[in-house]
Design a protein around this motif. Structure first.
Motif, PDB file in Angstrom:
ATOM      1  N   ASN A 131       0.806  -1.230   0.000  1.00  8.15           N
ATOM      2  CA  ASN A 131       0.000   0.000   0.000  1.00  8.15           C
ATOM      3  C   ASN A 131       0.833   1.272   0.000  1.00  8.15           C
ATOM      4  N   TRP A 132       2.114   1.203   0.372  1.00  6.97           N
ATOM      5  CA  TRP A 132       2.978   2.385   0.388  1.00  6.97           C
ATOM      6  C   TRP A 132       3.619   2.669  -0.963  1.00  6.97           C
ATOM      7  N   LEU A 133       3.390   1.770  -1.939  1.00  4.47           N
ATOM      8  CA  LEU A 133       3.961   1.965  -3.269  1.00  4.47           C
ATOM      9  C   LEU A 133       3.148   2.996  -4.038  1.00  4.47           C
ATOM     10  N   GLY A 134       3.837   3.970  -4.634  1.00  5.03           N
ATOM     11  CA  GLY A 134       3.176   5.030  -5.397  1.00  5.03           C
ATOM     12  C   GLY A 134       3.252   4.773  -6.887  1.00  5.03           C
ATOM     13  N   ILE A 135       3.317   5.855  -7.646  1.00  6.39           N
ATOM     14  CA  ILE A 135       3.294   5.724  -9.105  1.00  6.39           C
ATOM     15  C   ILE A 135       4.589   5.113  -9.631  1.00  6.39           C
ATOM     16  N   GLU A 136       4.468   4.418 -10.753  1.00  5.62           N
ATOM     17  CA  GLU A 136       5.631   3.786 -11.368  1.00  5.62           C
ATOM     18  C   GLU A 136       6.454   4.825 -12.125  1.00  5.62           C
ATOM     19  N   VAL A 137       7.780   4.745 -11.951  1.00  7.77           N
ATOM     20  CA  VAL A 137       8.691   5.661 -12.641  1.00  7.77           C
ATOM     21  C   VAL A 137       9.779   4.888 -13.412  1.00  7.77           C
ATOM     22  N   THR A 138       9.521   3.610 -13.694  1.00  6.46           N
ATOM     23  CA  THR A 138      10.451   2.792 -14.467  1.00  6.46           C
ATOM     24  C   THR A 138      10.745   3.481 -15.797  1.00  6.46           C
ATOM     25  N   GLY A 139      12.020   3.596 -16.119  1.00 13.80           N
ATOM     26  CA  GLY A 139      12.415   4.158 -17.404  1.00 13.80           C
ATOM     27  C   GLY A 139      12.411   5.672 -17.470  1.00 13.80           C
ATOM     28  N   ILE A 140      11.976   6.347 -16.417  1.00 16.01           N
ATOM     29  CA  ILE A 140      12.006   7.819 -16.395  1.00 16.01           C
ATOM     30  C   ILE A 140      13.383   8.231 -15.875  1.00 16.01           C
ATOM     31  N   GLU A 141      14.206   8.749 -16.778  1.00 17.42           N
ATOM     32  CA  GLU A 141      15.627   8.952 -16.494  1.00 17.42           C
ATOM     33  C   GLU A 141      15.914   9.902 -15.338  1.00 17.42           C
ATOM     34  N   LYS A 142      15.025  10.853 -15.069  1.00 18.18           N
ATOM     35  CA  LYS A 142      15.336  11.790 -13.979  1.00 18.18           C
ATOM     36  C   LYS A 142      15.411  11.084 -12.623  1.00 18.18           C
ATOM     37  N   TYR A 143      14.847   9.871 -12.527  1.00 17.72           N
ATOM     38  CA  TYR A 143      14.891   9.100 -11.284  1.00 17.72           C
ATOM     39  C   TYR A 143      16.098   8.160 -11.209  1.00 17.72           C
ATOM     40  N   TYR A 144      16.907   8.086 -12.258  1.00 22.06           N
ATOM     41  CA  TYR A 144      18.121   7.271 -12.209  1.00 22.06           C
ATOM     42  C   TYR A 144      19.106   7.952 -11.252  1.00 22.06           C
ATOM     43  N   ASN A 145      19.806   7.158 -10.470  1.00 18.05           N
ATOM     44  CA  ASN A 145      20.786   7.715  -9.536  1.00 18.05           C
ATOM     45  C   ASN A 145      21.837   8.560 -10.252  1.00 18.05           C
ATOM     46  N   SER A 146      22.240   8.129 -11.454  1.00 16.58           N
ATOM     47  CA  SER A 146      23.251   8.888 -12.196  1.00 16.58           C
ATOM     48  C   SER A 146      22.733  10.285 -12.545  1.00 16.58           C
ATOM     49  N   ASN A 147      21.425  10.444 -12.768  1.00 13.72           N
ATOM     50  CA  ASN A 147      20.847  11.767 -13.018  1.00 13.72           C
ATOM     51  C   ASN A 147      20.632  12.540 -11.721  1.00 13.72           C
ATOM     52  N   LEU A 148      20.261  11.833 -10.662  1.00 12.12           N
ATOM     53  CA  LEU A 148      20.066  12.492  -9.364  1.00 12.12           C
ATOM     54  C   LEU A 148      21.372  13.099  -8.850  1.00 12.12           C
ATOM     55  N   SER A 149      22.492  12.529  -9.247  1.00 10.32           N
ATOM     56  CA  SER A 149      23.782  13.086  -8.816  1.00 10.32           C
ATOM     57  C   SER A 149      24.040  14.439  -9.480  1.00 10.32           C
ATOM     58  N   LYS A 150      23.540  14.632 -10.695  1.00 11.01           N
ATOM     59  CA  LYS A 150      23.748  15.887 -11.439  1.00 11.01           C
ATOM     60  C   LYS A 150      22.602  16.873 -11.260  1.00 11.01           C
ATOM     61  N   HIS A 151      21.391  16.338 -11.134  1.00 15.92           N
ATOM     62  CA  HIS A 151      20.173  17.162 -11.010  1.00 15.92           C
ATOM     63  C   HIS A 151      19.391  16.684  -9.789  1.00 15.92           C
ATOM     64  N   PRO A 152      19.852  17.051  -8.591  1.00 16.89           N
ATOM     65  CA  PRO A 152      19.248  16.529  -7.364  1.00 16.89           C
ATOM     66  C   PRO A 152      17.804  17.002  -7.159  1.00 16.89           C
ATOM     67  N   PHE A 153      17.105  16.235  -6.382  1.00 19.87           N
ATOM     68  CA  PHE A 153      15.677  16.446  -6.065  1.00 19.87           C
ATOM     69  C   PHE A 153      15.410  17.850  -5.551  1.00 19.87           C
ATOM     70  N   VAL A 154      16.327  18.425  -4.775  1.00 16.46           N
ATOM     71  CA  VAL A 154      16.137  19.765  -4.198  1.00 16.46           C
ATOM     72  C   VAL A 154      15.976  20.819  -5.297  1.00 16.46           C
ATOM     73  N   GLU A 155      16.533  20.588  -6.470  1.00 19.28           N
ATOM     74  CA  GLU A 155      16.444  21.541  -7.585  1.00 19.28           C
ATOM     75  C   GLU A 155      15.135  21.417  -8.367  1.00 19.28           C
ATOM     76  N   TRP A 156      14.378  20.348  -8.157  1.00 17.58           N
ATOM     77  CA  TRP A 156      13.166  20.086  -8.943  1.00 17.58           C
ATOM     78  C   TRP A 156      12.038  21.043  -8.636  1.00 17.58           C
ATOM     79  N   LYS A 157      12.005  21.608  -7.431  1.00 20.01           N
ATOM     80  CA  LYS A 157      10.830  22.345  -6.977  1.00 20.01           C
ATOM     81  C   LYS A 157      10.706  23.728  -7.560  1.00 20.01           C
TER      82      LYS A 157
END
Length: 157
Positions: A131-157
């Motif tokens: 029940n704690w699982l949310g929307i699927e993000v498979t294949g969405i590159e912004k969620y790849y760790n390699s992208n999170l290292s360059k474009h961190p979550f804090v910058e998304w807002k």
């Protein structure tokens, strides 16, 4: 050498923590984050690893993965060669039926992001969704760790 088949989801609550049977601290950096190949160095608690991943298939579900354990001091030294942006997170392991979900609670510039992955034997495998699982993000590159290292979550807002 293996083909990794996994699906990735956002996590909508912290309920997974009560179901977790293991928690590890992970620090990782990228020696190469090109789309064609990702080369990652990782420290998981007190173990070092070097991982090479190939490009994802069209659905983003499958990709080549090679991983080798390396001495901890070598992993620590390789961080000096990494690209900008080190990922730090806690990984919780949660067993649901016959599958293990790896839930990452990101720290630092990615704090607030919760992502769950489940490894599968084939792309069409059915699995129970907690029940704690949310929307699927498979294949969405912004969620790849390699992208999170360059474009961190804090910058998304």
């Amino acid at each position: 050498m293996a083909i990794e088949i996994e699906r990735k989801f956002l996590v909508k609550s912290h309920d997974f923590k009560q179901e977790s049977f293991q928690k590890k601290y992970i620090k990782q950096g990228f020696l190469n984050s090109a789309k064609e190949r990702v080369v990652r160095v990782r420290i998981k608690d007190d173990q070092g690893f070097l991982t090479i991943k190939g490009p994802s298939n069209t659905s983003g579900t499958s990709r080549f993965e090679w991983e080798k354990e390396i001495p901890l001091n070598e992993a620590e030294n390789l961080f000096e060669l990494c690209e900008k942006g080190i990922i730090e997170k806690f990984r919780y392991l949660v067993e649901i039926d016959t599958h293990i979900f790896e839930v990452d609670e990101f720290l630092g510039e990615n704090k607030g992001l919760l992502i769950a992955e489940v490894e599968l034997n084939n792309e069409n495998e059915i699995f129970a969704k907690p029940n704690w699982l949310g929307i699927e993000v498979t294949g969405i590159e912004k969620y790849y760790n390699s992208n999170l290292s360059k474009h961190p979550f804090v910058e998304w807002k």
